[in-house]
Each structure stands twice: as C-alpha cells, then as structure tokens.
Design a protein around this motif. Structure first.
Motif, PDB file in Angstrom:
ATOM      1  N   VAL A   1       0.912  -1.114  -0.036  1.00 15.44           N
ATOM      2  CA  VAL A   1       0.084  -0.026  -0.212  1.00 15.44           C
ATOM      3  C   VAL A   1       0.818   1.241  -0.096  1.00 15.44           C
ATOM      4  CG1 VAL A   1      -1.661   1.525   1.358  1.00 15.44           C
ATOM      5  CG2 VAL A   1      -2.022  -1.184   1.162  1.00 15.44           C
ATOM      6  N   LEU A   2       0.396   2.311  -0.821  1.00 14.96           N
ATOM      7  CA  LEU A   2       1.371   3.410  -0.757  1.00 14.96           C
ATOM      8  C   LEU A   2       0.262   4.499  -0.488  1.00 14.96           C
ATOM      9  CD1 LEU A   2       3.916   4.965  -1.880  1.00 14.96           C
ATOM     10  CD2 LEU A   2       2.893   5.193  -4.084  1.00 14.96           C
ATOM     11  N   VAL A   3       0.927   5.557   0.556  1.00 18.42           N
ATOM     12  CA  VAL A   3       0.204   6.570   0.810  1.00 18.42           C
ATOM     13  C   VAL A   3       0.963   7.662   0.582  1.00 18.42           C
ATOM     14  CG1 VAL A   3      -0.888   7.821   2.974  1.00 18.42           C
ATOM     15  CG2 VAL A   3      -0.772   5.399   2.898  1.00 18.42           C
ATOM     16  N   ILE A   4       0.426   8.555   0.014  1.00 19.59           N
ATOM     17  CA  ILE A   4       1.083   9.975  -0.586  1.00 19.59           C
ATOM     18  C   ILE A   4       0.510  11.312  -0.042  1.00 19.59           C
ATOM     19  CG2 ILE A   4       2.152  11.395  -2.408  1.00 19.59           C
ATOM     20  CD1 ILE A   4       2.096   9.042  -4.164  1.00 19.59           C
ATOM     21  N   ALA A   5       1.496  11.917   1.069  1.00 20.33           N
ATOM     22  CA  ALA A   5       0.692  13.144   1.488  1.00 20.33           C
ATOM     23  C   ALA A   5       1.580  14.484   0.821  1.00 20.33           C
ATOM     24  CB  ALA A   5       1.450  13.230   3.062  1.00 20.33           C
ATOM     25  N   ASN A   6       0.839  15.551   1.025  1.00 17.53           N
ATOM     26  CA  ASN A   6       1.565  16.831   0.266  1.00 17.53           C
ATOM     27  C   ASN A   6       2.412  17.592   1.093  1.00 17.53           C
ATOM     28  OD1 ASN A   6      -0.609  16.338  -1.604  1.00 17.53           O
ATOM     29  ND2 ASN A   6      -1.884  17.797  -1.010  1.00 17.53           N
ATOM     30  N   THR A   7       2.682  17.193   2.236  1.00 14.39           N
ATOM     31  CA  THR A   7       3.663  17.936   2.849  1.00 14.39           C
ATOM     32  C   THR A   7       4.541  16.777   3.817  1.00 14.39           C
ATOM     33  OG1 THR A   7       2.101  18.290   4.897  1.00 14.39           O
ATOM     34  CG2 THR A   7       2.320  19.862   3.168  1.00 14.39           C
ATOM     35  N   VAL A   8       5.757  16.925   4.469  1.00 17.66           N
ATOM     36  CA  VAL A   8       6.642  16.228   5.160  1.00 17.66           C
ATOM     37  C   VAL A   8       5.937  15.928   6.548  1.00 17.66           C
ATOM     38  CG1 VAL A   8       8.641  16.030   6.460  1.00 17.66           C
ATOM     39  CG2 VAL A   8       8.721  16.662   4.031  1.00 17.66           C
ATOM     40  N   LYS A   9       5.293  17.223   6.986  1.00 16.07           N
ATOM     41  CA  LYS A   9       4.779  17.060   8.384  1.00 16.07           C
ATOM     42  C   LYS A   9       3.386  16.374   8.288  1.00 16.07           C
ATOM     43  CE  LYS A   9       2.630  20.189  11.712  1.00 16.07           C
ATOM     44  NZ  LYS A   9       2.103  21.548  12.195  1.00 16.07           N
ATOM     45  N   LEU A  14       0.785  11.035   9.781  1.00 17.73           N
ATOM     46  CA  LEU A  14       0.276   9.937   9.158  1.00 17.73           C
ATOM     47  C   LEU A  14       1.214   8.411   9.681  1.00 17.73           C
ATOM     48  CD1 LEU A  14      -0.981  10.965   5.778  1.00 17.73           C
ATOM     49  CD2 LEU A  14      -2.458  10.158   7.649  1.00 17.73           C
ATOM     50  N   TYR A  15       2.543   8.608   9.450  1.00 20.14           N
ATOM     51  CA  TYR A  15       3.103   7.366   9.489  1.00 20.14           C
ATOM     52  C   TYR A  15       2.909   6.984  11.199  1.00 20.14           C
ATOM     53  CZ  TYR A  15       7.816   5.407  10.969  1.00 20.14           C
ATOM     54  OH  TYR A  15       8.713   4.604  11.487  1.00 20.14           O
ATOM     55  N   GLY A  16       3.214   7.965  11.951  1.00 22.43           N
ATOM     56  CA  GLY A  16       3.192   7.828  13.249  1.00 22.43           C
ATOM     57  C   GLY A  16       1.760   7.329  13.725  1.00 22.43           C
ATOM     58  N   ARG A  17       0.751   7.465  13.282  1.00 17.96           N
ATOM     59  CA  ARG A  17      -0.781   7.042  13.529  1.00 17.96           C
ATOM     60  C   ARG A  17      -0.929   5.546  12.974  1.00 17.96           C
ATOM     61  NH1 ARG A  17      -4.910  11.765  11.505  1.00 17.96           N
ATOM     62  NH2 ARG A  17      -6.240  10.229  12.437  1.00 17.96           N
ATOM     63  N   ILE A  18      -0.271   5.471  11.942  1.00 14.28           N
ATOM     64  CA  ILE A  18      -0.451   4.004  11.256  1.00 14.28           C
ATOM     65  C   ILE A  18       0.520   3.179  12.076  1.00 14.28           C
ATOM     66  CG2 ILE A  18       0.189   2.582   9.100  1.00 14.28           C
ATOM     67  CD1 ILE A  18      -0.453   5.039   7.410  1.00 14.28           C
ATOM     68  N   LYS A  19       1.664   3.667  12.558  1.00 11.13           N
ATOM     69  CA  LYS A  19       2.496   2.797  13.273  1.00 11.13           C
ATOM     70  C   LYS A  19       1.922   2.455  14.739  1.00 11.13           C
ATOM     71  CE  LYS A  19       7.646   2.755  14.569  1.00 11.13           C
ATOM     72  NZ  LYS A  19       8.885   3.433  14.675  1.00 11.13           N
ATOM     73  N   GLU A  20       1.112   3.083  15.171  1.00 11.40           N
ATOM     74  CA  GLU A  20       0.352   2.669  16.127  1.00 11.40           C
ATOM     75  C   GLU A  20      -0.433   1.298  16.057  1.00 11.40           C
ATOM     76  OE1 GLU A  20      -2.181   6.066  17.578  1.00 11.40           O
ATOM     77  OE2 GLU A  20      -0.511   7.191  18.153  1.00 11.40           O
ATOM     78  N   LYS A  21      -0.811   1.122  14.798  1.00 10.47           N
ATOM     79  CA  LYS A  21      -1.608  -0.101  14.302  1.00 10.47           C
ATOM     80  C   LYS A  21      -0.747  -1.205  13.738  1.00 10.47           C
ATOM     81  CE  LYS A  21      -5.245   2.378  15.246  1.00 10.47           C
ATOM     82  NZ  LYS A  21      -6.247   2.161  16.067  1.00 10.47           N
ATOM     83  N   GLY A  55       3.232  -4.515   3.233  1.00 11.90           N
ATOM     84  CA  GLY A  55       3.277  -3.449   3.975  1.00 11.90           C
ATOM     85  C   GLY A  55       2.909  -2.177   3.462  1.00 11.90           C
ATOM     86  N   ILE A  56       3.257  -0.963   4.078  1.00 16.60           N
ATOM     87  CA  ILE A  56       2.608   0.262   3.696  1.00 16.60           C
ATOM     88  C   ILE A  56       3.953   1.177   3.817  1.00 16.60           C
ATOM     89  CG2 ILE A  56       1.134   2.185   4.537  1.00 16.60           C
ATOM     90  CD1 ILE A  56      -0.387   0.205   6.561  1.00 16.60           C
ATOM     91  N   TRP A  57       3.863   1.773   2.780  1.00 13.83           N
ATOM     92  CA  TRP A  57       4.762   2.964   2.642  1.00 13.83           C
ATOM     93  C   TRP A  57       4.300   4.473   2.884  1.00 13.83           C
ATOM     94  CZ3 TRP A  57      10.177   3.471   2.187  1.00 13.83           C
ATOM     95  CH2 TRP A  57      10.860   2.002   2.403  1.00 13.83           C
ATOM     96  N   VAL A  58       4.394   5.294   3.436  1.00 12.04           N
ATOM     97  CA  VAL A  58       4.142   6.797   3.412  1.00 12.04           C
ATOM     98  C   VAL A  58       5.168   7.598   2.813  1.00 12.04           C
ATOM     99  CG1 VAL A  58       3.063   8.554   4.991  1.00 12.04           C
ATOM    100  CG2 VAL A  58       2.596   6.195   5.690  1.00 12.04           C
ATOM    101  N   THR A  59       4.680   8.340   2.038  1.00  8.19           N
ATOM    102  CA  THR A  59       5.599   9.290   1.371  1.00  8.19           C
ATOM    103  C   THR A  59       5.146  10.547   0.747  1.00  8.19           C
ATOM    104  OG1 THR A  59       5.187   8.580  -1.075  1.00  8.19           O
ATOM    105  CG2 THR A  59       6.447   7.151   0.115  1.00  8.19           C
ATOM    106  N   THR A  60       5.887  11.441   0.432  1.00  2.00           N
ATOM    107  CA  THR A  60       5.515  12.842   0.035  1.00  2.00           C
ATOM    108  C   THR A  60       5.530  12.525  -1.614  1.00  2.00           C
ATOM    109  OG1 THR A  60       7.798  13.696   0.092  1.00  2.00           O
ATOM    110  CG2 THR A  60       6.080  13.803   1.925  1.00  2.00           C
ATOM    111  N   GLN A  61       5.495  13.743  -2.359  1.00  2.00           N
ATOM    112  CA  GLN A  61       5.525  13.713  -3.617  1.00  2.00           C
ATOM    113  C   GLN A  61       6.980  13.463  -4.218  1.00  2.00           C
ATOM    114  OE1 GLN A  61       4.854  16.281  -1.791  1.00  2.00           O
ATOM    115  NE2 GLN A  61       4.794  18.233  -2.830  1.00  2.00           N
ATOM    116  N   LEU A  62       7.904  13.284  -3.555  1.00  2.00           N
ATOM    117  CA  LEU A  62       9.341  12.705  -3.679  1.00  2.00           C
ATOM    118  C   LEU A  62       9.371  11.720  -4.400  1.00  2.00           C
ATOM    119  CD1 LEU A  62      12.352  13.374  -2.990  1.00  2.00           C
ATOM    120  CD2 LEU A  62      11.907  11.472  -1.118  1.00  2.00           C
TER     121      LEU A  62
END
Length: 294
Positions: A1-9, A14-21, A55-62
C-alpha cells in the motif's frame, strides 16, 4: 500500500498514527540527511522488487517521478491534476489492472499544502474534473485530456494563478537573453531558496570530521567534505529561519588569517530521528526544536 501526503509534516503524522496499528509501515520524504535518504530509497526499491513483500509506505511527492515503483493500492491527498497523474503512475505501473473495484483513493477534505505548495483554485478545479471518474477506470488518454483542460487559458480566466503567471511572463519578456540573474529568476518564478543544514545531533555524533577538516591537507579535505555533505539535508529557508547557527570551526590561511570552514552549511536545531540498524525513523522532526540555552 502506498500513501502519499502533500507535506513532510503530514507524512510524518500519518506514519506515526499508522505505526500505532502495525509495525509494517515505513516513511520516506525529503527531510533525511543524504546518507539516510540513499538507504531508505534502496529499501523502497528492494520492497518493490520483492513480489512477496507486504506493508505500507508513507511518502510525499518525492516518489512522483524520480523513483520507479509499482504498488497495488494508493491512498493520496488531493493535489493538482498533473501531480495526481504522476502519483497514479506509482500504482500498477508495470501491470494491467483488471479488477473492477477502485485501487486509488483521493482524500479531498482540507489537503495539506493548499495555498503554498498547490494553488487552491487549481487544486479545487482538479477535484471537480476528477469527480466524473469516481469508481471508474481512468485511461492514460483521459489523463492527458484532463490536464490539458485544467490548464487551458480560457478556463483559467480571472484566476490568481493566471494573473501571477502572466505577470511573471511579462517581466521575463522585458529581459534580454542572458541578462536575468539567478536571484531575479527565483523572485519572478518561484522562491524555493534552500539552506544546507546538518541536524545538531548528527553534527554532535560526527564533530570529529569537522575537527579533522581544520587540520587536513588539500587531498584529505576533499574526502572529508564529501563525507560531511552526506550528513546534510536541504531545507527551505523559511523552515530553517531562526533554527540554525553557524558551524564553530575555523580554517587558517597561509598568512595565519582565520576563515569560516564550510560557511554554506548550518547546524539545524531540530531533532532528527533515524536508526541505521532498523533503517527506520521520521527524519527531521519539524515541530521539535532543541533548546540551545544552558
């Protein structure tokens, strides 16, 4: 699963919240020192090549255009259409999608970066254009048509985006070839000046390199500078403002006069997180300053 956010923050949050699960989550963005960024990119490519990996990868537009990856499912914040189409290309990139249920999900409520990373009007128009494809296959040919429709001059009349574009174009046309300075170009087009920084805890752990540089001969200096550069990260000046300080190291000229070593590198007083054993961590923590005062 790929998750793309617009900002690093947003990506780090999102990474921190998913890591709780689940522990099967990684994060990748631009706020890592060069050494660690190379490690994570290698890990991402290895994950992509392993057909059995989950697994899940959380990234930015990088990851939009620079990295060749092929994920099964994409969750992304809303962005401008051209950027979204790049993100779509990270999903079923090397395969034909034959299912009938959607595998791309776009979150349109208060996307991060609106107004300063992505123009608000262009972003909202992008969402409107995509709505008719909700639950449908979006062919490559339609993507091209949609982007062309979005940026068609007639459709942009009266927008701030077009006013700014035409204003910059008009000013650029007043300059003769080769007379526009780098500073003027940045001011007219987009001010993305960056500061090269080394997070303070990374600096503390590698201060011996700087001490060696103070005494090194010319040949050794080249190698030490290469090692030090791998410990830096490029940060927007607006994000770095008030959070950096000069390196305390000095060099000496032949006449004994002192000069600042590596004046283009600043120490960044923000926390930095990365474990080289597990190859995980959130990088520069933009909301966690370090108190310099004794």
């Amino acid at each position: 699963v790929l998750v793309i956010a617009n900002t690093v923050k947003q990506a780090v949050e999102l990474y921190g919240r998913i890591k709780e699960k689940t522990e099967k989550v990684r994060v990748f963005h631009s706020m890592y020192i060069q050494k660690h960024r190379a490690i994570i990119e290698k890990e991402l490519l290895a994950f992509d090549e392993n057909e059995q990996a989950t697994g899940i990868w959380v990234t930015t537009q990088l990851v939009e255009a620079s990295i060749d990856i092929d994920f099964d499912v994409l969750f992304t914040e809303a962005a401008t259409l051209d950027s979204l189409c790049q993100r779509f290309g990270r999903c079923y990139r090397r395969r034909q999608y034959k299912k009938t249920v959607p595998n791309i999900f776009i979150y349109t409520v208060e996307p991060s970066g609106t107004g300063y990373i992505y123009d608000k009007e262009i972003l909202e128009r992008s969402i409107t254009l995509l709505k008719s494809f909700s639950g449908e296959i979006l062919p490559e040919s339609e993507k091209v048509k949609l982007v062309s429709e979005l940026y068609k001059r007639d459709n942009l009349k009266g927008t701030e985006f077009l006013k700014k574009f035409d204003g910059a174009l008009e000013q650029l046309n007043t300059f003769d070839d080769y007379t526009l300075s780098n500073k003027d170009a940045q001011r007219l087009l987009r001010d993305i000046q960056a500061e090269l920084v080394i997070p303070c805890d990374v600096y503390d752990n590698h201060s011996c390199l700087f001490e060696q540089l103070e005494q090194a001969d010319k040949e050794k200096r080249t190698e030490l500078r290469r090692q030090i550069t791998k410990l830096t990260v490029s940060l927007r000046k607006t994000a770095a403002r008030g959070r950096t300080r000069k390196l305390p190291h000095k060099g000496k000229k032949q006449n004994g006069e002192e000069y600042d070593l590596l004046p283009w590198i600043q120490i960044l007083d923000l926390k930095y997180e990365f474990n080289e054993v597990s190859k995980t961590g959130a990088g520069v923590l933009l909301d966690q300053e370090i108190d310099n005062q004794i």
